[in-house]
Design an enzyme around this catalytic site. Structure first.
Site, PDB file in Angstrom:
ATOM      1  N   ARG A   1      -8.338  -6.573  -2.239  1.00  0.00           N
ATOM      2  CA  ARG A   1      -9.529  -6.234  -1.464  1.00  0.00           C
ATOM      3  C   ARG A   1     -10.788  -6.224  -2.312  1.00  0.00           C
ATOM      4  O   ARG A   1     -11.869  -5.972  -1.780  1.00  0.00           O
ATOM      5  CB  ARG A   1      -9.358  -4.835  -0.876  1.00  0.00           C
ATOM      6  CG  ARG A   1      -8.985  -4.798   0.606  1.00  0.00           C
ATOM      7  CD  ARG A   1      -8.707  -3.348   0.933  1.00  0.00           C
ATOM      8  NE  ARG A   1      -8.863  -2.969   2.293  1.00  0.00           N
ATOM      9  CZ  ARG A   1      -7.847  -2.865   3.162  1.00  0.00           C
ATOM     10  NH1 ARG A   1      -6.639  -3.223   2.829  1.00  0.00           N
ATOM     11  NH2 ARG A   1      -8.077  -2.405   4.368  1.00  0.00           N
TER      12      ARG A   1
ATOM     13  N   ARG B   1      -3.730   6.179  13.991  1.00  0.00           N
ATOM     14  CA  ARG B   1      -4.203   6.497  12.652  1.00  0.00           C
ATOM     15  C   ARG B   1      -5.487   7.319  12.706  1.00  0.00           C
ATOM     16  O   ARG B   1      -6.366   7.022  13.504  1.00  0.00           O
ATOM     17  CB  ARG B   1      -4.465   5.198  11.884  1.00  0.00           C
ATOM     18  CG  ARG B   1      -3.189   4.579  11.357  1.00  0.00           C
ATOM     19  CD  ARG B   1      -3.386   3.173  10.861  1.00  0.00           C
ATOM     20  NE  ARG B   1      -4.569   2.991  10.011  1.00  0.00           N
ATOM     21  CZ  ARG B   1      -4.897   1.827   9.450  1.00  0.00           C
ATOM     22  NH1 ARG B   1      -4.136   0.764   9.652  1.00  0.00           N
ATOM     23  NH2 ARG B   1      -5.972   1.738   8.705  1.00  0.00           N
TER      24      ARG B   1
HETATM   25  P1  ADP Z   1      -6.467  -2.217   8.114  1.00  0.00           P
HETATM   26  O1  ADP Z   1      -5.087  -2.490   8.636  1.00  0.00           O
HETATM   27  O2  ADP Z   1      -7.323  -1.635   9.157  1.00  0.00           O
HETATM   28  O3  ADP Z   1      -7.060  -3.413   7.438  1.00  0.00           O
HETATM   29  P2  ADP Z   1      -5.247  -0.805   5.921  1.00  0.00           P
HETATM   30  O4  ADP Z   1      -4.084  -0.153   6.551  1.00  0.00           O
HETATM   31  O5  ADP Z   1      -5.018  -2.071   5.176  1.00  0.00           O
HETATM   32  O6  ADP Z   1      -6.359  -1.055   7.029  1.00  0.00           O
HETATM   33  O7  ADP Z   1      -5.982   0.204   4.955  1.00  0.00           O
HETATM   34  C1  ADP Z   1      -6.285   1.526   5.322  1.00  0.00           C
HETATM   35  C2  ADP Z   1      -7.054   2.214   4.212  1.00  0.00           C
HETATM   36  O8  ADP Z   1      -6.242   2.279   3.027  1.00  0.00           O
HETATM   37  C3  ADP Z   1      -8.315   1.487   3.755  1.00  0.00           C
HETATM   38  O9  ADP Z   1      -9.449   1.831   4.551  1.00  0.00           O
HETATM   39  C4  ADP Z   1      -8.459   1.970   2.307  1.00  0.00           C
HETATM   40  O10 ADP Z   1      -8.962   3.302   2.248  1.00  0.00           O
HETATM   41  C5  ADP Z   1      -7.008   2.027   1.845  1.00  0.00           C
HETATM   42  N1  ADP Z   1      -6.547   0.745   1.255  1.00  0.00           N
HETATM   43  C6  ADP Z   1      -5.563  -0.053   1.736  1.00  0.00           C
HETATM   44  N2  ADP Z   1      -5.393  -1.127   0.947  1.00  0.00           N
HETATM   45  C7  ADP Z   1      -6.300  -1.006  -0.062  1.00  0.00           C
HETATM   46  C8  ADP Z   1      -6.650  -1.805  -1.186  1.00  0.00           C
HETATM   47  N3  ADP Z   1      -6.016  -2.975  -1.445  1.00  0.00           N
HETATM   48  N4  ADP Z   1      -7.634  -1.360  -2.005  1.00  0.00           N
HETATM   49  C9  ADP Z   1      -8.268  -0.205  -1.769  1.00  0.00           C
HETATM   50  N5  ADP Z   1      -8.016   0.593  -0.724  1.00  0.00           N
HETATM   51  C10 ADP Z   1      -7.030   0.201   0.133  1.00  0.00           C
END
Ligand code: ADP
Ligand code: ADP
Ligand code: ZN
Length: 214
Positions: A88, A161
Site C-alpha cells: 500500500r 467492520r
Molecule cells: P479494504 O478491504 O477496505 O481495502 P483492508 O481490510 O485492506 O481494507 O484494510 C483495513 C485497514 O487495515 C486499513 O484501513 C489500514 O488501517 C490497515 N491496513 C491493511 N493493510 C495495510 C497495509 N498493507 N499497510 C498499512 N495498513 C494496512
C-alpha cells in the site's frame, strides 16, 4: 503464480480473491484480515494497530511486511499468492520485492480494479460478512440467497467492520490516492500491470480476471 490485486477500499479485492482461491487453489494474503485477527486476539501488533485502523490510516510498513513474511514462510512454494491490500506504500512495494526474492517467488501480474470513487461509499457502508466462515455480502449488491442465512455455511450471524462508515472511508480513500496509487507506475515500468473494470457486476469482474489469468 503470484499476483497483486490493487484498488481502493470497496473495489472488490476481497470478493474476487475468494473466487480466485476457489478457482486456482491460490492463497489470499490480506493484510487487513491479518490485522483484524491480531486486533481480535489482542496481540501486541493488534493493540498497536487498532486505533490507526479505526481512523482509516495506514499502520506501519514494518508491521505489515513482517506479517506477509511470516505467511510466505509458512506456505508451500507451489501455492500461488494473491496479495490483497498489500503493498500500500512505496516502502511496502520495495519490501515485497525483497520478500518475493527471499521466498523464491516471481510477481506475475499487478491487477488494478478500476472503480469510480463515487460508488465506493455505498459499497463499503453496505458490506457485511459471515461471522462463521467470512463469506462477504452486500445489502444491495450481494445478498444471501435466503435472507439472514449464509449461502456457504448456513450460519445466521453476520458482522460489519467498525471502519466501514462514511467518514473513515473518506480517509481510507485519501490514503489510497496519496500513498498507494503512486506505486502503480513502478509496476507499469516492468510491464506487468493490467486493468479490469471493477464497476462491472461481480461475475463480470471474475470473468475479466479469468481472461487475464487463463
Ligand atoms: P479494504 O478491504 O477496505 O481495502 P483492508 O481490510 O485492506 O481494507 O484494510 C483495513 C485497514 O487495515 C486499513 O484501513 C489500514 O488501517 C490497515 N491496513 C491493511 N493493510 C495495510 C497495509 N498493507 N499497510 C498499512 N495498513 C494496512
Ligand atoms: P475490498 O476488499 O476491495 O475492500 P470487497 O470485495 O469487500 O472490497 O467489496 C466491498 C463490498 O462491495 C462488498 O460488500 C461486496 O459484496 C461488494 N462488491 C464487490 N464487488 C462488487 C461489484 N463488482 N459490484 C457491486 N458490489 C460489489
Ligand atoms: Zn458462512
Amino acid at each position: 503464480m503470484n499476483i497483486i490485486l490493487l484498488g481502493p477500499p470497496g473495489a472488490g479485492k476481497g470478493t474476487q480473491s475468494a473466487r480466485l482461491v476457489e478457482k486456482y487453489g491460490m492463497r489470499q494474503l490480506s493484510t487487513g484480515d491479518m490485522l483484524r485477527a491480531a486486533v481480535k486476539a489482542q496481540t501486541p501488533v493488534g493493540m498497536k494497530a487498532k486505533a490507526v485502523m479505526d481512523r482509516g490510516e495506514l499502520v506501519s510498513d514494518e508491521i505489515v511486511s513482517e506479517l506477509i513474511d511470516a505467511e510466505l514462510a509458512a506456505m508451500s512454494a507451489e501455492t500461488g499468492a494473491i496479495f490483497d491490500g498489500y503493498p500500500r506504500t512505496e516502502a511496502q512495494a520495495e519490501s515485497l520485492d525483497s520478500l518475493l526474492a527471499k521466498h523464491g517467488r516471481n510477481l506475475d501480474h499487478v491487477i488494478e480494479l478500476a472503480v469510480n470513487e463515487d460508488a465506493l461509499v455505498e459499497r463499503i457502508t453496505g458490506r457485511f460478512t459471515c461471522v462463521n466462515c467470512g463469506t462477504g455480502y452486500h445489502d444491495k449488491f450481494a445478498q444471501p440467497k435466503v435472507e439472514g442465512v449464509c449461502d456457504n455455511c448456513g450460519s445466521t450471524e453476520f458482522k460489519r467492520r467498525p471502519d466501514d462508515n462514511e467518514e473513515t472511508v473518506r480517509t481510507r480513500m485519501a490514503e489510497y490516492r496519496a500513498k498507494t496509487a503512486p506505486i502503480l507506475p513502478v509496476y507499469e515500468s516492468r510491464g506487468i500491470v493490467s486493468r479490469v473494470d471493477g464497476m462491472a457486476g461481480i461475475d463480470e469482474v471474475t470473468a475479466g480476471l479469468g481472461n487475464l489469468l487463463g
